[in-house]
Design a protein around this motif. Sequence first.
Motif, mmCIF file in Angstrom:
data_model
loop_
_atom_site.group_PDB
_atom_site.id
_atom_site.type_symbol
_atom_site.label_atom_id
_atom_site.label_comp_id
_atom_site.label_asym_id
_atom_site.label_seq_id
_atom_site.Cartn_x
_atom_site.Cartn_y
_atom_site.Cartn_z
ATOM 1 N N PHE A 519 -1.597 5.189 -12.189
ATOM 2 C CA PHE A 519 -2.092 4.371 -13.301
ATOM 3 C C PHE A 519 -1.812 5.053 -14.638
ATOM 4 O O PHE A 519 -1.314 4.434 -15.580
ATOM 5 C CB PHE A 519 -3.592 4.107 -13.135
ATOM 6 C CG PHE A 519 -4.200 3.298 -14.250
ATOM 7 C CD1 PHE A 519 -4.059 1.923 -14.281
ATOM 8 C CD2 PHE A 519 -4.908 3.921 -15.278
ATOM 9 C CE1 PHE A 519 -4.628 1.166 -15.318
ATOM 10 C CE2 PHE A 519 -5.466 3.173 -16.316
ATOM 11 C CZ PHE A 519 -5.323 1.798 -16.322
ATOM 12 N N ILE A 523 0.550 3.936 -17.872
ATOM 13 C CA ILE A 523 0.155 3.863 -19.287
ATOM 14 C C ILE A 523 1.140 4.681 -20.135
ATOM 15 O O ILE A 523 1.612 4.211 -21.177
ATOM 16 C CB ILE A 523 -1.295 4.361 -19.472
ATOM 17 C CG1 ILE A 523 -2.284 3.461 -18.730
ATOM 18 C CG2 ILE A 523 -1.657 4.452 -20.975
ATOM 19 C CD1 ILE A 523 -2.399 2.042 -19.261
ATOM 20 N N GLY A 526 4.172 2.812 -20.650
ATOM 21 C CA GLY A 526 4.014 1.579 -21.423
ATOM 22 C C GLY A 526 3.827 0.326 -20.575
ATOM 23 O O GLY A 526 4.332 -0.744 -20.927
ATOM 24 N N VAL A 527 3.102 0.447 -19.481
ATOM 25 C CA VAL A 527 2.745 -0.772 -18.739
ATOM 26 C C VAL A 527 1.302 -0.641 -18.241
ATOM 27 O O VAL A 527 0.881 0.417 -17.763
ATOM 28 C CB VAL A 527 3.721 -1.041 -17.561
ATOM 29 C CG1 VAL A 527 3.810 0.143 -16.620
ATOM 30 C CG2 VAL A 527 3.295 -2.297 -16.793
ATOM 31 N N LEU A 528 0.554 -1.707 -18.439
ATOM 32 C CA LEU A 528 -0.827 -1.744 -17.955
ATOM 33 C C LEU A 528 -0.883 -2.627 -16.709
ATOM 34 O O LEU A 528 -0.468 -3.783 -16.746
ATOM 35 C CB LEU A 528 -1.763 -2.315 -19.030
ATOM 36 C CG LEU A 528 -3.238 -2.514 -18.647
ATOM 37 C CD1 LEU A 528 -3.920 -1.192 -18.329
ATOM 38 C CD2 LEU A 528 -3.992 -3.236 -19.769
ATOM 39 N N VAL A 529 -1.360 -2.040 -15.600
ATOM 40 C CA VAL A 529 -1.595 -2.818 -14.373
ATOM 41 C C VAL A 529 -3.049 -2.597 -13.951
ATOM 42 O O VAL A 529 -3.716 -1.708 -14.480
ATOM 43 C CB VAL A 529 -0.639 -2.391 -13.229
ATOM 44 C CG1 VAL A 529 0.802 -2.784 -13.538
ATOM 45 C CG2 VAL A 529 -0.747 -0.900 -12.960
ATOM 46 N N GLY A 530 -3.523 -3.390 -13.026
ATOM 47 C CA GLY A 530 -4.875 -3.199 -12.514
ATOM 48 C C GLY A 530 -4.862 -2.259 -11.318
ATOM 49 O O GLY A 530 -3.955 -2.337 -10.484
ATOM 50 N N ARG A 549 -2.543 -4.391 -9.069
ATOM 51 C CA ARG A 549 -2.463 -5.818 -9.377
ATOM 52 C C ARG A 549 -1.667 -6.018 -10.660
ATOM 53 O O ARG A 549 -1.919 -5.353 -11.661
ATOM 54 C CB ARG A 549 -3.871 -6.392 -9.575
ATOM 55 C CG ARG A 549 -3.900 -7.908 -9.725
ATOM 56 C CD ARG A 549 -5.251 -8.410 -10.216
ATOM 57 N NE ARG A 549 -5.404 -8.240 -11.652
ATOM 58 C CZ ARG A 549 -6.390 -8.770 -12.378
ATOM 59 N NH1 ARG A 549 -7.337 -9.487 -11.784
ATOM 60 N NH2 ARG A 549 -6.458 -8.563 -13.684
ATOM 61 N N ALA A 550 -0.699 -6.923 -10.593
ATOM 62 C CA ALA A 550 0.078 -7.266 -11.789
ATOM 63 C C ALA A 550 -0.048 -8.764 -12.015
ATOM 64 O O ALA A 550 0.071 -9.564 -11.079
ATOM 65 C CB ALA A 550 1.545 -6.892 -11.580
ATOM 66 N N THR A 551 -0.280 -9.152 -13.271
ATOM 67 C CA THR A 551 -0.334 -10.591 -13.539
ATOM 68 C C THR A 551 1.015 -11.065 -14.055
ATOM 69 O O THR A 551 1.695 -10.348 -14.788
ATOM 70 C CB THR A 551 -1.423 -10.964 -14.561
ATOM 71 O OG1 THR A 551 -1.364 -12.384 -14.783
ATOM 72 C CG2 THR A 551 -1.228 -10.275 -15.911
ATOM 73 N N ALA A 563 8.383 -4.386 -17.692
ATOM 74 C CA ALA A 563 7.129 -3.768 -17.250
ATOM 75 C C ALA A 563 7.225 -3.339 -15.781
ATOM 76 O O ALA A 563 6.771 -2.255 -15.411
ATOM 77 C CB ALA A 563 5.973 -4.743 -17.448
ATOM 78 N N ARG A 566 9.202 -0.240 -15.541
ATOM 79 C CA ARG A 566 8.382 0.926 -15.889
ATOM 80 C C ARG A 566 7.429 1.299 -14.760
ATOM 81 O O ARG A 566 7.209 2.484 -14.476
ATOM 82 C CB ARG A 566 7.570 0.636 -17.166
ATOM 83 C CG ARG A 566 8.431 0.464 -18.402
ATOM 84 C CD ARG A 566 7.585 0.085 -19.614
ATOM 85 N NE ARG A 566 8.419 -0.243 -20.762
ATOM 86 C CZ ARG A 566 7.952 -0.675 -21.931
ATOM 87 N NH1 ARG A 566 6.634 -0.826 -22.106
ATOM 88 N NH2 ARG A 566 8.767 -0.947 -22.932
#
Lengths: 579, 579
Positions: A519, A523, A526-530, A549-551, A563, A566
């Motif tokens: 995680f 970050i 440069g990518v935010l995932v759950g 989790r990716a939306t 994303a 990355r």
Amino acid sequence: MRRSVRATARAVVFRSSSSPLSRGAGAGPAPRNHLRAWVHSATAAGDRFNAPPLRPDVVTIADIEERRARAGRLVAMTAAYSDSDMFKAPTTGKPKAKRLDHHLSVESTVREPCVLKQAAKHLKNPGLISLGGGLPCAEYFPFESLSMRVPQPPSFSEAATRVDGIDVRIGKYDVTDAASADASEYDLSIALNYGQANGSAQLTRFVTEHTELICNPPYADWRSCLTVGSTAALEQALRMLCDRQRHDAVLTEEYSFSTALETAAPLGVKVFGVRMDKEGLLPADLDAVLAGWDERARGARKPHVLYTVPSGQNPTGATQGEQRRRAIYQVAQKHDLYIIEDEPYYFLQMEPYGEGKGEKKKKKKDEEEGVEGFLRGLIPSLLSMDVDGRVMRMDSFSKVVVPGSRLGWITASEQMVERFIRHAEVCNQGPSGFSQVILHKLLDETWGHEGYIRWLMYLRGEYTKRRDVILAACEAHLLREVVSWNAPAAGMFHWLKVDHSLHPDAATRSILEIEEDIFNLCIDKGVLVGRGSWFRAEKDTAPTEMFFRATFAAATPENMTEAIRRFGLAIRESYRMEG
Amino acid sequence: MRRSVRATARAVVFRSSSSPLSRGAGAGPAPRNHLRAWVHSATAAGDRFNAPPLRPDVVTIADIEERRARAGRLVAMTAAYSDSDMFKAPTTGKPKAKRLDHHLSVESTVREPCVLKQAAKHLKNPGLISLGGGLPCAEYFPFESLSMRVPQPPSFSEAATRVDGIDVRIGKYDVTDAASADASEYDLSIALNYGQANGSAQLTRFVTEHTELICNPPYADWRSCLTVGSTAALEQALRMLCDRQRHDAVLTEEYSFSTALETAAPLGVKVFGVRMDKEGLLPADLDAVLAGWDERARGARKPHVLYTVPSGQNPTGATQGEQRRRAIYQVAQKHDLYIIEDEPYYFLQMEPYGEGKGEKKKKKKDEEEGVEGFLRGLIPSLLSMDVDGRVMRMDSFSKVVVPGSRLGWITASEQMVERFIRHAEVCNQGPSGFSQVILHKLLDETWGHEGYIRWLMYLRGEYTKRRDVILAACEAHLLREVVSWNAPAAGMFHWLKVDHSLHPDAATRSILEIEEDIFNLCIDKGVLVGRGSWFRAEKDTAPTEMFFRATFAAATPENMTEAIRRFGLAIRESYRMEG
């Protein structure tokens, strides 16, 4: 802009077209040709009126239009009492729902009706002057009118709307102003005053008819009632069904919507997970968990509530097929479970990945299948199977119109909906009047049921394209030996399993530590995932697998692809693999 | 339409004017002459900037305008995190609020932040692509723009607005669209997506500044946070402060807002009444009730919460004067009470009955006293006296803008507001985005603080006229030997005492029976009033007096007069008096 005009004789909030209150530009039954051609489905409405329905269990758009035309104009003034039942088709022959008193909490059981809202029943007396409720006078509402530009079906895109969208005006006194060219059934003077906590008659009618089209519950005394969104509806439902002092517990998918888990915890309601496969929760495991329930070991009473997201489940993207749903319902009957069916993504059911690719093919398919085909193709809801009245379905406009409306609705038995409304009266008091009147104008007076279904078909197509983009990016940028996934069949989420056993530190670091490492690398890149662990129903046990989790709802196609690239780099770095 | 443009350096949601995100038509600090003349109060803003404030405890509109101009443009995009503290004046020298952990319920104490909302903090990383939250893409919001016609201050009437109201447009991408003539700080793409549960930065700024103007709490760490209205805020506050299992109880006026009583009851929270006079609850009785509290006899723990409506109390219309408020606050300090100050009618403080009569005189007075005079004339709030941080003030736009906005705000210590937000995240998720963006455009970008205060002055004048009508009608149509009243000094309600001891059946029928008889006769004669017994805090005791509540908010002057005449007839008939 479509402007049809209706009433029904059954309700106190209706007036026949000869009533003095329904005079004016929009009064009287609508000439049939006021309805847009595309409002009608397969059969011409005129013919239908005399022909018996072919399938009495299916309600069509033409049925609804016929009912409205026959009824006349809806007159529901400030704070008018209404009830979903006023807007339903006859439910002759259907049984009534089971009484479920034993499922209610103490808090819910002791609720009394709101005395001031009850007093509103006297307002229907002709000539009565109210010095009762502290409702401000509409004269002091500083809004003369609202206008909006919205898409013209079926040209729903932003570009098309800029060119030839529909301009819709909502005046302050449209309902009573005979001179107004905008005469309609709902206006600012009504919508912006206090209303009933279950929502306005105007929008309740629309969601009731829509629910009939989509779910048509198989028992007689079902009701729909507006909510301020499904998060709030879930909290209300949990407070209605669960008791801290009774040590109540709730079952849900082993990975579940984190906000739902966070809603339950402070209420003292323990949540337990049921195992899943790619079609969501496993009925056999649900049965096994309940059959083998040990109160002492679990620290909770045997659960009597199941919370489930059947379509495009959050976070896993899993979608229960029809047989899966029927099997879950049977287990619920066996163990007397009450089901909260949370369906924000229901209409984002997609075609199987790889089929129907290409814009042209897609468009052609929509044209061929049409509205009826789209409706027939939807996986039946748990509500549509609910012979007992043990399902509360939660619908929401957040994912299919706008989240900022803070507006949705529930559908359940009269008993449950009545208890729910008693709570709403002393908390949120129902949704914003701005939201209600704007959605009514868009969905009912401008688009109508068919226009709205066409909008949903459009959205389904858009999300299918987005789903396809993220899957292509995953195929291009992720190492299949480490990362695996199923193609989502609905919703907004893609669930990525990362094989922790292949991680070089698998022997020395926990899954949670490795998950955190990935995680943080994400970050950095440069990518935010759950993080999968955010969604675990039973957080006090150790995870045995690792997920992210990716939306595919939010980012542009280019950004989504970048994303995922990355994300792939973050995995490689954490796994110390060659670039 | 005023369009000033600001920023501050303190907040993550702000960008200096040199940031690429704040480019476009509205970027950069606003030239001072963009502000309307009437936005400024007594002193010219230019002069103030270098002059030290005359009264450091008073914040003026000019102070706020200066702070905004210095700060630059507010940039708060979709779901941006914000905090009321970002918008406050420096609180140097003020003490911090007391910690009140012992007042919190178990439910509130164990609340954890919402993990998905927390993840939003990463969104501020430049270049980050979010596949995190399931936020739909604004591309799929079927609203190209909203427009509205609103009054042009100070011509607030409906007639004036029809002629020369202001037309305000809200576009989908006004914030980022450099080409748009409507470039502003808030648009549909932001407002209609998910947001933070405490509300948007844009509207939080306005209510924070407004609260500073009106109340300026005397401790440092106060916060304001949007709510979905005060009914919901009260329920959240009660769940935060009261515990069923701890046998918590709440004190309130002996006659209190019935919905508040109905909110508390199902939570297992007992409510006890404090005696009142025409200035509302009696501090001496409050002290006596608490000093002599007997847990066993009362069946509840000694109350640690007071719920009060200080201005135009519902149902009695009583208004606490400044000394009364100070005395109540002292008793609260003595007994460690937490005060919920519910102030929907605060701005409807009227001139004494009989003074300043006549439209012309009224108008002249408003012009003379001006905005500063109006603000100085308001009775200080409990919040403004709250040195400890033991007050939660609940404000609402329902009575002074529109009830249908379902939008208000609370102000309290950071500790309390933080717990409140944790709850909002898992229930209503904050107010409707339609409501937020419409109120922002009206109050902030169109009217500004001074325009809004002038609107409140206008409303105060209108309600004064209405109050005078109902009082004149009572003088004309009610028998003073049976019916008595005080002239309301604020709000919407007139409280009529009917002397039950003079009723011919006083010896044989209970007060409740006589009250019911009169109520039914009122309905027969065509007037709806509220029964006093609906509002009794302690319904399980027998009443000793009889009251009816009449609102002067809703009916036309002619209808109000006729309604009071009918009420008089009902009394005469029940009392078997000659017509």
